[in-house]
Design a protein around this motif. Structure first.
Motif, PDB file in Angstrom:
ATOM      1  N   UNK A 239       4.460  -4.010 -11.198  1.00  0.00           N
ATOM      2  CA  UNK A 239       3.943  -2.840 -11.906  1.00  0.00           C
ATOM      3  C   UNK A 239       2.432  -2.685 -11.734  1.00  0.00           C
ATOM      4  N   UNK A 240       1.759  -3.758 -11.324  1.00  0.00           N
ATOM      5  CA  UNK A 240       0.310  -3.749 -11.223  1.00  0.00           C
ATOM      6  C   UNK A 240      -0.118  -4.182  -9.831  1.00  0.00           C
ATOM      7  N   UNK A 241      -1.109  -3.457  -9.273  1.00  0.00           N
ATOM      8  CA  UNK A 241      -1.687  -3.822  -7.993  1.00  0.00           C
ATOM      9  C   UNK A 241      -3.207  -3.854  -8.135  1.00  0.00           C
ATOM     10  N   UNK A 242      -3.862  -4.654  -7.289  1.00  0.00           N
ATOM     11  CA  UNK A 242      -5.310  -4.784  -7.347  1.00  0.00           C
ATOM     12  C   UNK A 242      -5.909  -4.521  -5.963  1.00  0.00           C
ATOM     13  N   UNK A 243      -6.977  -3.744  -5.945  1.00  0.00           N
ATOM     14  CA  UNK A 243      -7.662  -3.467  -4.683  1.00  0.00           C
ATOM     15  C   UNK A 243      -8.367  -4.727  -4.200  1.00  0.00           C
ATOM     16  N   UNK A 244      -8.386  -4.909  -2.883  1.00  0.00           N
ATOM     17  CA  UNK A 244      -9.060  -6.069  -2.295  1.00  0.00           C
ATOM     18  C   UNK A 244      -9.744  -5.629  -1.010  1.00  0.00           C
ATOM     19  N   UNK A 245     -10.931  -6.140  -0.802  1.00  0.00           N
ATOM     20  CA  UNK A 245     -11.714  -5.858   0.398  1.00  0.00           C
ATOM     21  C   UNK A 245     -11.675  -7.091   1.290  1.00  0.00           C
ATOM     22  N   UNK A 246     -11.170  -6.919   2.511  1.00  0.00           N
ATOM     23  CA  UNK A 246     -11.088  -8.020   3.468  1.00  0.00           C
ATOM     24  C   UNK A 246     -12.201  -7.893   4.485  1.00  0.00           C
ATOM     25  N   UNK A 247     -12.806  -9.015   4.830  1.00  0.00           N
ATOM     26  CA  UNK A 247     -13.865  -9.040   5.837  1.00  0.00           C
ATOM     27  C   UNK A 247     -13.568 -10.136   6.842  1.00  0.00           C
ATOM     28  N   UNK A 248     -13.765  -9.813   8.117  1.00  0.00           N
ATOM     29  CA  UNK A 248     -13.511 -10.811   9.149  1.00  0.00           C
ATOM     30  C   UNK A 248     -14.293 -10.508  10.401  1.00  0.00           C
ATOM     31  N   UNK A 297      -3.344  -9.855  13.839  1.00  0.00           N
ATOM     32  CA  UNK A 297      -2.505 -10.946  13.345  1.00  0.00           C
ATOM     33  C   UNK A 297      -3.147 -12.277  13.729  1.00  0.00           C
ATOM     34  N   UNK A 298      -3.220 -13.189  12.769  1.00  0.00           N
ATOM     35  CA  UNK A 298      -3.841 -14.481  13.012  1.00  0.00           C
ATOM     36  C   UNK A 298      -5.323 -14.520  12.703  1.00  0.00           C
ATOM     37  N   UNK A 299      -5.904 -13.368  12.355  1.00  0.00           N
ATOM     38  CA  UNK A 299      -7.338 -13.312  12.078  1.00  0.00           C
ATOM     39  C   UNK A 299      -7.655 -13.922  10.714  1.00  0.00           C
ATOM     40  N   UNK A 300      -8.724 -14.730  10.665  1.00  0.00           N
ATOM     41  CA  UNK A 300      -9.170 -15.315   9.403  1.00  0.00           C
ATOM     42  C   UNK A 300     -10.086 -14.327   8.694  1.00  0.00           C
ATOM     43  N   UNK A 301      -9.836 -14.080   7.405  1.00  0.00           N
ATOM     44  CA  UNK A 301     -10.613 -13.102   6.656  1.00  0.00           C
ATOM     45  C   UNK A 301     -11.016 -13.678   5.296  1.00  0.00           C
ATOM     46  N   UNK A 302     -12.157 -13.214   4.802  1.00  0.00           N
ATOM     47  CA  UNK A 302     -12.544 -13.486   3.419  1.00  0.00           C
ATOM     48  C   UNK A 302     -12.133 -12.282   2.580  1.00  0.00           C
ATOM     49  N   UNK A 303     -11.947 -12.500   1.286  1.00  0.00           N
ATOM     50  CA  UNK A 303     -11.428 -11.435   0.428  1.00  0.00           C
ATOM     51  C   UNK A 303     -12.219 -11.354  -0.862  1.00  0.00           C
ATOM     52  N   UNK A 304     -12.468 -10.111  -1.296  1.00  0.00           N
ATOM     53  CA  UNK A 304     -13.042  -9.840  -2.612  1.00  0.00           C
ATOM     54  C   UNK A 304     -12.023  -9.013  -3.384  1.00  0.00           C
ATOM     55  N   UNK A 305     -11.389  -9.644  -4.368  1.00  0.00           N
ATOM     56  CA  UNK A 305     -10.335  -8.983  -5.128  1.00  0.00           C
ATOM     57  C   UNK A 305     -10.932  -8.383  -6.392  1.00  0.00           C
ATOM     58  N   UNK A 306     -10.605  -7.133  -6.647  1.00  0.00           N
ATOM     59  CA  UNK A 306     -11.118  -6.446  -7.836  1.00  0.00           C
ATOM     60  C   UNK A 306     -10.444  -7.001  -9.078  1.00  0.00           C
ATOM     61  N   UNK A 307     -11.271  -7.550  -9.992  1.00  0.00           N
ATOM     62  CA  UNK A 307     -10.737  -8.146 -11.207  1.00  0.00           C
ATOM     63  C   UNK A 307     -10.923  -7.252 -12.419  1.00  0.00           C
ATOM     64  N   UNK A 308     -11.064  -7.856 -13.598  1.00  0.00           N
ATOM     65  CA  UNK A 308     -11.186  -7.110 -14.839  1.00  0.00           C
ATOM     66  C   UNK A 308     -12.597  -6.574 -15.030  1.00  0.00           C
TER      67      UNK A 308
END
Length: 400
Positions: A239-248, A297-308
Motif C-alpha cells: 500500500x505504500x511506496x517510497x521514492x529513491x534516488x539511485x546514483x552510479x 544490469x550488474x551496475x553498483x549504485x548508491x541510494x537515497x531513500x525518501x524517509x519521514x
C-alpha cells in the motif's frame, strides 16, 4: 681568645646585614598586586534554527533483472536460423525472433491433422443426415416414440467426439509448428548462449540465459534504525511506496535514476540483522534524467531513500556532536555548557536533533578538550568564518 678577636668584625657585619634586611621587609613599601586575566578562547559556532526536515536513508546495492530465465525449446529439431543478435549481450524486443527450428516435420503434421479433421467433419455431417432420414421414416410409420439408437444419436455423438479429437490434434500440430520459432518473451538481454546454427535440439535443452530489461530491481540493506523511518506495514502490504534516488558510475561518468521502494523481502538476515527492501525501475525510470543513459544490469549504485518528515527539529553540522550524544552550548555569560540531545539522524555531514537544542542557541563547532564545561569563549559564527577565509584566499591571490 685571639681567634675570637680575629672573626669578630665579620660576625658583626653579617649580623647588621640580617637586621637591616628584616627591617626593610617589615617596614618597606609593599609591591603592587596584579590580578590574573582570563582570556576567552575563540571558537567556531552556529546558531540553531528549528525547521521541518525530510530525512533520507542511505544504502547501496546492485542492479538486477527481476525476471531471469533459461530459454528452452518445447519441440525438437535442427536449428536452421539464428538471429544476428543471438550472442552474449544481444538485446531483443518482445516478440522478436531469436532462433528457428526446422519446421518441415511439423508442417507435415499440420497437413495430416487437417486431413483427419476434415474427414471427421464429413463423418459428422453424414451421421446428421442419416439421423434426420431415420427420424422422418419413423414418423411416417407412426409406431410410437423412436429410440436413440433408431435415430442414430449414439453414432452422431461418436462422430462428434472423433471430430473434437481431430481438431485438438490439429491445434496441437499448429502449436508445435508455431513453437519452432523461439521468440523473446519480453524486452530483454541475452547473457549466455549454449547452442548455435545447425545443432539438433531436444525438447528441454537450454539454449541460453535471458534477462528482462523491462523491470529491474535493486536490493537495498537497511539497519534497524533505518527501518524506523518507514511505514513498514504499508510497505509489506504494497500500500505504500517510497521514492529513491539511485546514483552510479559507468564509463567513468556518474548518472542518477529515479526509482521506487515497493516492498521488503520479509525476513531479517540472521547474521547481519539487516532487512532488505527492493527498489524497482520500469519504463522511463530506466533512463537517467541527466542524459538519458540506460541503467545497466550488474551496475553498483548508491541510494537515497525518501524517509519521514519531522517538524520543528534542528539540523546541525556533524562536527558539533561530541561523544555520548552531547553538544556544547554557549550560555549568556559566553561560557560553554554541555547539553544532552536526542538524535533522529546522523551521517558524515550533519545530525538532526529532536530535543536538547532550542531556537537561537549558539552551538560550538570547534574541537576542544574533554573538560570544557564553564570555559569562557568568544564565538565566531560559521558564516562569518567562511567569509573571512574567502577574504584571505582572495587577498593571497591578489598578492600573488
Amino acid at each position: 681568645m685571639s681567634i675570637i678577636k680575629k672573626f669578630l668584625p665579620g660576625i658583626i657585619v653579617i649580623s647588621i646585614g640580617i637586621v637591616a634586611a628584616m627591617l626593610i621587609v617589615k617596614f618597606g613599601p609593599e609591591p603592587d598586586s596584579q590580578k590574573a586575566e582570563i582570556l576567552p578562547r575563540t571558537i567556531r559556532s552556529i546558531e540553531a534554527k528549528s525547521t521541518d526536515i525530510k530525512l533520507f536513508i542511505e544504502s547501496q546495492g546492485t542492479v538486477a533483472a527481476r525476471q531471469v530465465i533459461n530459454l528452452i525449446p518445447q519441440v525438437a529439431g535442427e536449428i536452421t536460423y539464428v538471429s544476428p543478435k543471438f550472442v552474449a549481450g544481444g538485446r531483443f524486443e518482445k516478440g522478436e525472433l531469436i532462433l528457428k527450428i526446422d519446421p518441415r516435420d511439423y508442417e507435415v503434421a499440420v497437413i495430416t491433422a487437417e486431413a483427419t479433421s476434415a474427414e471427421r467433419k464429413q463423418r459428422v455431417m453424414q451421421e446428421e443426415a442419416e439421423g434426420a432420414l431415420a427420424k422422418a421414416e419413423w414418423q411416417e410409420l407412426g409406431q410410437g416414440e423412436a429410440s436413440d439408437l433408431t435415430l442414430r444419436l449414439p453414432q452422431r455423438e461418436g462422430a462428434m467426439a472423433a471430430l473434437r479429437s481431430a481438431e485438438a490434434s490439429l491445434d496441437k500440430a499448429m502449436l508445435d509448428l508455431e513453437r519452432t520459432e523461439i521468440r523473446a518473451p519480453y524486452d530483454g538481454l541475452l547473457t549466455a548462449k549454449s547452442v548455435d546454427l545447425g545443432q539438433f535440439l531436444n525438447r528441454g535443452n537450454t539454449i541460453g540465459t535471458y534477462h528482462s530489461t523491462e523491470l529491474l530491481e535493486v536490493r537495498l540493506p537497511l539497519t534497524n534504525r533505518d527501518i524506523a523511518q518507514f511505514d513498514l506495514k504499508g510497505l509489506q502490504t504494497g500500500e505504500k511506496q517510497y521514492a529513491v534516488r539511485l546514483k552510479g558510475q559507468f564509463a567513468n561518468k556518474e548518472n542518477s535514476w529515479n526509482a521506487r521502494v515497493v516492498r521488503t523481502e520479509g525476513i531479517i538476515d540472521v547474521n547481519s540483522r539487516i532487512l532488505y527492501v527492493v527498489a524497482e525501475l520500469r519504463g522511463d525510470e530506466l533512463f537517467s534524467p541527466d542524459d538519458g543513459s540506460h541503467i545497466t544490469i550488474g551496475q553498483f549504485v548508491s541510494a537515497e531513500i525518501e524517509g519521514q518528515t519531522f517538524e520543528n527539529v534542528v539540523r546541525l553540522p556533524r562536527e558539533s556532536l561530541r561523544q555520548g550524544n552531547q553538544v556544547l552550548i554557549v550560555d549568556g555569560e559566553n561560557k560553554l555548557r554541555t547539553r544532552m540531545v536526542d538524535i533522529l539522524e546522523t551521517n558524515n555531514e550533519y545530525i538532526v536533533v529532536s530535543s536538547g537544542v532550542s531556537d537561537g542557541d549558539i552551538v560550538n563547532l570547534s574541537q576542544l578538550a574533554l573538560s570544557v564545561d564553564g570555559m569562557l569563549v568568544e564565538t565566531q559564527p560559521q558564516n562569518a568564518l567562511t567569509e573571512n577565509v574567502a577574504a584571505v584566499i582572495s587577498q593571497e591571490a591578489n598578492n600573488d
